[in-house]
Design a protein around this motif. Structure first.
Motif, PDB file in Angstrom:
ATOM      1  N   ALA A  89       0.846  -1.182   0.000  1.00  0.00           N
ATOM      2  CA  ALA A  89       0.000   0.000   0.000  1.00  0.00           C
ATOM      3  C   ALA A  89       0.882   1.233   0.000  1.00  0.00           C
ATOM      4  O   ALA A  89       1.173   1.804   1.040  1.00  0.00           O
ATOM      5  CB  ALA A  89      -0.908  -0.036   1.219  1.00  0.00           C
ATOM      6  N   TYR A  91       2.016   5.016  -2.112  1.00  0.00           N
ATOM      7  CA  TYR A  91       1.613   6.035  -3.075  1.00  0.00           C
ATOM      8  C   TYR A  91       2.710   6.118  -4.127  1.00  0.00           C
ATOM      9  O   TYR A  91       3.790   6.639  -3.870  1.00  0.00           O
ATOM     10  CB  TYR A  91       1.384   7.369  -2.375  1.00  0.00           C
ATOM     11  CG  TYR A  91       0.236   7.285  -1.404  1.00  0.00           C
ATOM     12  CD1 TYR A  91      -1.072   7.365  -1.857  1.00  0.00           C
ATOM     13  CD2 TYR A  91       0.456   7.066  -0.051  1.00  0.00           C
ATOM     14  CE1 TYR A  91      -2.140   7.243  -0.980  1.00  0.00           C
ATOM     15  CE2 TYR A  91      -0.601   6.944   0.828  1.00  0.00           C
ATOM     16  CZ  TYR A  91      -1.896   7.034   0.350  1.00  0.00           C
ATOM     17  OH  TYR A  91      -2.950   6.906   1.217  1.00  0.00           O
ATOM     18  N   ASN A  99       6.430   8.795   1.323  1.00  0.00           N
ATOM     19  CA  ASN A  99       5.536   7.750   1.817  1.00  0.00           C
ATOM     20  C   ASN A  99       5.746   7.528   3.308  1.00  0.00           C
ATOM     21  O   ASN A  99       4.797   7.452   4.082  1.00  0.00           O
ATOM     22  CB  ASN A  99       5.797   6.442   1.061  1.00  0.00           C
ATOM     23  CG  ASN A  99       4.940   6.294  -0.179  1.00  0.00           C
ATOM     24  OD1 ASN A  99       3.736   6.065  -0.079  1.00  0.00           O
ATOM     25  ND2 ASN A  99       5.537   6.445  -1.343  1.00  0.00           N
TER      26      ASN A  99
ATOM     27  N   GLU B 212      -7.285   5.175  -4.034  1.00  0.00           N
ATOM     28  CA  GLU B 212      -6.923   4.942  -2.637  1.00  0.00           C
ATOM     29  C   GLU B 212      -7.492   3.597  -2.184  1.00  0.00           C
ATOM     30  O   GLU B 212      -6.856   2.841  -1.466  1.00  0.00           O
ATOM     31  CB  GLU B 212      -7.489   6.077  -1.793  1.00  0.00           C
ATOM     32  CG  GLU B 212      -7.076   6.080  -0.357  1.00  0.00           C
ATOM     33  CD  GLU B 212      -5.926   7.035  -0.084  1.00  0.00           C
ATOM     34  OE1 GLU B 212      -4.840   6.544   0.215  1.00  0.00           O
ATOM     35  OE2 GLU B 212      -6.122   8.270  -0.164  1.00  0.00           O
ATOM     36  N   THR B 217      -4.108   1.369  -0.304  1.00  0.00           N
ATOM     37  CA  THR B 217      -3.638   2.376   0.644  1.00  0.00           C
ATOM     38  C   THR B 217      -4.733   2.771   1.629  1.00  0.00           C
ATOM     39  O   THR B 217      -4.439   3.141   2.757  1.00  0.00           O
ATOM     40  CB  THR B 217      -3.109   3.629  -0.074  1.00  0.00           C
ATOM     41  OG1 THR B 217      -4.067   4.049  -1.040  1.00  0.00           O
ATOM     42  CG2 THR B 217      -1.794   3.344  -0.764  1.00  0.00           C
ATOM     43  N   ARG B 220      -4.596   0.362   4.356  1.00  0.00           N
ATOM     44  CA  ARG B 220      -3.386   0.617   5.144  1.00  0.00           C
ATOM     45  C   ARG B 220      -3.570   1.853   6.026  1.00  0.00           C
ATOM     46  O   ARG B 220      -3.150   1.878   7.189  1.00  0.00           O
ATOM     47  CB  ARG B 220      -2.195   0.791   4.193  1.00  0.00           C
ATOM     48  CG  ARG B 220      -0.866   1.033   4.888  1.00  0.00           C
ATOM     49  CD  ARG B 220      -0.498  -0.157   5.745  1.00  0.00           C
ATOM     50  NE  ARG B 220       0.645   0.119   6.606  1.00  0.00           N
ATOM     51  CZ  ARG B 220       0.578   0.741   7.769  1.00  0.00           C
ATOM     52  NH1 ARG B 220      -0.583   1.171   8.224  1.00  0.00           N
ATOM     53  NH2 ARG B 220       1.666   0.943   8.496  1.00  0.00           N
TER      54      ARG B 220
END
Lengths: 244, 381
Positions: A89, A91, A99, B212, B217, B220
């Motif tokens: 996960a 970016y 991050n 997202e 993410t 997360r």
């Protein structure tokens, strides 16, 4: 291991179903302080669902999960957990450092401590020189390592790692295991999932999971003795086949 | 603290994504400029063919109007020109009466022709009626001519009376808002500014939040102690700052460069565009929960965005059936567009737009709360 210590993380009679389909049933686990506990099972066995509940993201359909004596899910307890998801996960358009800065801030790390922790954890996973690269430039293994570093940032007492060593080369894998050992030496409890049988050897204790049920739980030696085998893989097959 | 982290991250992502920034900043300017060129053009000059028979009576009156008059020697040739779409209408004499035949496929051209013909006919009226009367009575006796003269007299007397306050007289024209030379772009400009901001923010916020979710993410993030509300507010903050810059640029460009009518306060326009973009952001985030990829997010455009444009006041709603027109009250863009028009064209202040502003703010708060609730699907606490 001193089994008289109260468990750090425990599941009692936990089951989880999605839309009527049962993923996990009747899970009982006691994870002791400062041990490395492995959840061993093939993909689709329910490992990730269990980890998510242990991490306090998902709630069990029935049963209870307690972290340090507190019933989950509870938002404030999330601070006590370092979570590494199965999917990286990250970016992708941000650099590795950005991050890390973002997730560090979510756990309340700021100022000097934040930059120190970023350097420390990046060094731990061997990414110190690649922090200004963007995440999309990272290889799969580097992404795993960055995810691991992020999970370690706020020095949580409990680490929940979902397949932490997938795609990481053997040399680095060994150093990551050494690092996890070092962390347990300082009192951190580690729960990880794996489908690689030889990694199971390195865990203090194991739970073998198949089809949403725990087949057996114990140290490698105990499991081998119990099944009268000399390999974890054989033990798994024997335990799995016994129910059929 | 955590809200600040989300804001900072959102802004950093924008900084890295040059294409998205270009889409949000340049695309609206481009479309507005195009629309300005299309709708700001001078009035359409119709091309009217006139046959020889009608040229005597009608030709001169037409040429004084804003029309291009093309003479044709015969009806057939004129008809052919009409068929070939070389002219918009033919004026001919059919059985002694003037007849107009329109090409008719383009309503703009047809309206321009009708306007020209009516104006020409009106200019002919005082002189034409006696001559028509004289022609009709041409074979009659002297008393008939006398009637004709009498008509001329009447006509003149009517003309005099008209000048003295008859309700049929040419009225004095003044404007409460706007002016006679306000063009279509001035009318639709405020609505379009609101629409573009709404459209682009909806799409980009929706896709950002969708990513997202699909990239993992979100899961997360929710494994950290962040509150669901902190996440939503962080998004609002990050996009808010970004769209504030966008709104500033679009509004400045529309008013200063394109010269769209602006009689109200710049501050209110900014406040409105910001509220609109916040509403679009929260709506986009909410809708993204029902999309599983970017394409499905795009599929919301004809369902969520386009109907709002049609009911936003761009077109007159009075002719719509009541139930359809009533739908506008569930459309945030309607309130935004109303208030934008009130500020930019009618120059109204707080009291004039307060109701619309509160409605818009209400939608924004509602969508925000729904978003916070929708995140429960991912984390119960």
């Amino acid at each position: 291991m001193n089994s008289s210590l109260s468990p750090v993380l425990s599941a009692s009679r936990v089951s989880r179903s999605f839309a009527g389909k049962t993923i996990l049933s009747d899970i009982d686990l006691d994870i002791r302080p400062a041990e490395i506990f492995g959840l061993l099972g093939p993909s689709g066995s329910g490992k990730t669902t269990l980890v998510k509940m242990l991490a306090g993201i998902d709630a069990p359909t029935t049963g209870q999960i307690r972290l340090l004596g507190t019933l989950l899910p509870k938002r404030s307890m999330l601070q006590q957990i370092g979570y590494m998801a199965q999917a990286d996960a990250l970016y992708n358009e941000l650099t590795a450092r950005e991050n890390m800065e973002f997730f560090a801030a979510l756990y309340g790390l700021r100022g000097k401590r934040r930059s120190v922790r970023i350097e420390e954890t990046a060094g731990l996973v061997g990414l110190s020189e690649h922090l200004s690269k963007k995440a999309w430039q990272y290889s799969g293994g580097m992404k795993r390592r960055l995810s691991l570093a992020i999970a370690l940032l706020h020095e949580p007492p409990v680490l929940l790692l979902d397949e932490p060593t997938v795609g990481i080369d053997p040399v680095l894998r060994r150093s990551i295991w050494a690092e996890l050992r070092k962390l347990t030496g300082k009192g951190t409890t580690v729960v990880l999932t794996t489908h690689v049988m030889d990694e199971a050897d390195k865990c203090d204790r194991l739970a073998m999971i198949r089809d949403g049920r725990i087949l057996a739980e114990g140290s490698t030696a105990e499991l081998l003795r119990q099944t009268d085998t000399d390999q974890i893989e054989d033990a798994f097959i024997k335990l799995g086949g016994a129910g059929q | 603290m955590r809200i600040r982290a989300v804001i900072l991250r959102t802004l950093r992502q924008f900084r890295r994504d040059k294409r998205t920034v270009a889409l949000m900043f340049i695309a609206p300017l481009l479309v507005l400029t195009l629309m300005n060129l299309v709708f700001n053009g001078s009035a359409y000059v119709p091309r009217i063919g006139i046959t020889e028979g009608a040229a005597d009576t009608f030709g001169e009156a037409l040429t004084t109007q804003n029309a291009k008059v093309i003479p044709y020697p015969s009806d057939e040739q004129a008809e052919q020109a009409l068929e070939d779409n070389k002219i918009d209408a033919v004026v001919s004499l059919q059985g002694g009466k003037p007849a107009v035949k329109l090409e008719g496929s383009d309503p703009t051209a047809s309206r321009a022709v009708m306007s020209v013909i009516q104006n020409a006919a009106a200019s002919l009226l005082p002189a034409a009626s006696p001559s028509a009367a004289a022609n009709a009575d041409g074979s009659a006796s002297a008393s008939g001519n006398g009637n004709g003269n009498g008509n001329v007299y009447n006509g003149n007397r009517n003309g005099n009376r008209n000048g003295n306050g008859n309700p049929l007289a040419q009225p004095e024209i003044s404007y409460l808002h706007g002016s006679g030379d306000m063009s279509t772009i001035d009318h639709i400009g405020p609505v379009l500014i609101g629409f573009f901001i709404f459209f682009f923010v909806f799409l980009i916020a929706g896709v950002a939040f969708l990513r997202e979710r699909t990239s993992g993410t979100l899961e997360r993030l929710l494994a950290s102690p962040i509150r669901r509300s902190e996440l939503v507010l962080g998004y609002l903050g990050g996009f808010g700052l970004f769209t504030l810059a966008q709104a500033l640029l679009i509004t400045w460009y529309s008013i200063k460069v394109l010269g769209i009518v602006m009689t109200g306060s710049f501050g209110y326009v900014l406040l409105l565009t910001l509220l609109l973009s916040m509403t679009a952001l929260t709506l986009g985030m909410l809708m993204s929960a029902y999309a599983s990829n970017e394409l499905q997010m795009i599929q919301f455009i004809p369902i969520i965005i386009v109907p709002q444009l049609f009911l936003s006041g761009l077109f007159n709603l009075d002719t719509l059936p009541d139930w359809l027109a009533a739908l506008r009250f569930i459309m945030p863009l309607y309130f935004g567009a109303q208030a934008m028009t009130d500020v930019m064209i009618r120059g109204q202040g707080w009291s004039g737009i307060a109701a619309d502003l509160w409605s818009l703010a209400g939608y924004c708060v509602l969508f925000t709360l729904l978003n916070i609730a929708a995140l429960r699907k991912h984390r119960k606490i």
